[in-house]
Scaffold this active site. Sequence first.
Site, short mmCIF file in Angstrom:
data_model
loop_
_atom_site.label_atom_id
_atom_site.label_comp_id
_atom_site.label_asym_id
_atom_site.label_seq_id
_atom_site.Cartn_x
_atom_site.Cartn_y
_atom_site.Cartn_z
N ASN A 9 0.86 -1.18 0.00
CA ASN A 9 0.00 0.00 0.00
C ASN A 9 0.90 1.23 0.00
O ASN A 9 1.51 1.55 1.02
CB ASN A 9 -0.88 -0.04 1.26
CG ASN A 9 -1.71 1.22 1.42
OD1 ASN A 9 -1.79 2.04 0.51
ND2 ASN A 9 -2.31 1.37 2.59
N LYS A 11 0.10 4.30 -0.24
CA LYS A 11 -0.52 5.49 0.37
C LYS A 11 -0.28 6.71 -0.52
O LYS A 11 -0.24 6.59 -1.73
CB LYS A 11 -0.01 5.67 1.80
CG LYS A 11 -0.16 4.38 2.62
CD LYS A 11 0.11 4.53 4.07
CE LYS A 11 -0.08 3.18 4.76
NZ LYS A 11 0.07 3.24 6.20
N HIS A 95 -9.29 0.91 4.96
CA HIS A 95 -8.01 1.11 5.65
C HIS A 95 -8.22 2.03 6.85
O HIS A 95 -9.04 2.95 6.80
CB HIS A 95 -6.99 1.71 4.67
CG HIS A 95 -5.61 1.71 5.25
ND1 HIS A 95 -5.18 2.67 6.13
CD2 HIS A 95 -4.59 0.82 5.12
CE1 HIS A 95 -3.95 2.38 6.51
NE2 HIS A 95 -3.56 1.27 5.91
N GLU A 97 -6.67 4.46 7.93
CA GLU A 97 -6.51 5.89 7.65
C GLU A 97 -7.77 6.45 6.99
O GLU A 97 -8.15 7.60 7.23
CB GLU A 97 -5.26 6.12 6.78
CG GLU A 97 -4.00 5.91 7.60
CD GLU A 97 -2.82 5.35 6.84
OE1 GLU A 97 -2.79 5.46 5.60
OE2 GLU A 97 -1.91 4.79 7.49
N GLU A 167 -5.40 -5.33 10.51
CA GLU A 167 -4.36 -4.34 10.76
C GLU A 167 -4.64 -3.62 12.08
O GLU A 167 -5.42 -2.66 12.11
CB GLU A 167 -4.32 -3.31 9.63
CG GLU A 167 -4.04 -3.90 8.26
CD GLU A 167 -3.45 -2.86 7.31
OE1 GLU A 167 -2.33 -3.05 6.86
OE2 GLU A 167 -4.13 -1.84 7.07
N GLY A 173 2.46 1.97 10.87
CA GLY A 173 3.39 3.11 10.73
C GLY A 173 4.07 3.49 12.03
O GLY A 173 4.71 4.53 12.11
N SER A 213 3.51 -2.46 10.34
CA SER A 213 4.96 -2.48 10.57
C SER A 213 5.63 -3.81 10.23
O SER A 213 6.54 -4.24 10.94
CB SER A 213 5.28 -2.05 12.01
OG SER A 213 4.84 -0.73 12.24
P1 PGA Z 1 2.94 0.02 7.74
O1 PGA Z 1 1.51 0.25 7.09
O2 PGA Z 1 3.50 -1.24 7.15
O3 PGA Z 1 3.74 1.25 7.36
O4 PGA Z 1 2.74 -0.08 9.22
C1 PGA Z 1 0.63 -0.84 6.89
C2 PGA Z 1 -0.65 -0.34 6.29
O5 PGA Z 1 -1.04 0.81 6.55
O6 PGA Z 1 -1.31 -1.05 5.52
#
Ligand code: PGA
Length: 250
Positions: A9, A11, A95, A97, A167, A173, A213
Amino acid sequence: MRHKIIAGNWKMHKNAEQTEDLLNDLIDKLPPDVQVEIIVAPTFVNLASAVDHLEFTNIDVAAQNMHQAESGAFTGEISAEMLKSIGVNTVILGHSERRAYFHENDALLASKVNSALEHELRVIFCFGEELKDRQAKQHFSIVENQLHDGLFHLDAKDWGNIVLAYEPVWAIGTGETATPEQAQEMHAFIRETIRSKYGSDVAEGVTILYGGSVKPDNAKEIFSKPDVDGGLIGGAALNAADFAAIVSAV
Ligand code: PGA
């Protein structure tokens, strides 16, 4: 059907030129004969060029979001049919976010899922608890509700086009990963929850990804767990060597 997937992803990262560069780097570095499906999700403006660029590779392209309506006065939005029209066959929905910053709730996500499936888009459906939920020991009920409200209106046959991505929000993140045991515990719970609603065929058939992560140095241990079928990768998907190492860890 259940199989291994690693999805990146991206983003809101990478302009047009950087997208081409990263795709070239991925084509170079990804192991050629892997038994895992590889997906990248660049930004909307770079989807069409990514589809063209990856046409003769084993890398598939997903969108990061879409609107639930067919078309209409929704300034700035993109429909399922538009994604299909440029050769995109998979969309990430829900997601954290999108849920946190754009106020997407389970009812809205249920309508996005319906629209995606009507247009034969496969859905990578994201969900997971926040830190406060885990601290309050509410994480199982939160996850169960997200599944129930976002997906449990579907028929069993629809599940062939659903991929799940658990997730935990506190791991996205942040550099903080769920332990492999925490991931397995939740993935087993998710499969059990699906089994109790739809039966074993659907539960055993659904691919459940872990996200939060995932890095080259923790991927192998997480992916070794029996109910973890791969990963949705954020930060580490922006570096071709790291993403390739994660693909090799499945
Ligand atoms: P990350 O993000 O690997 O940077 O923690 C995962 C995601 O948002 O799908």
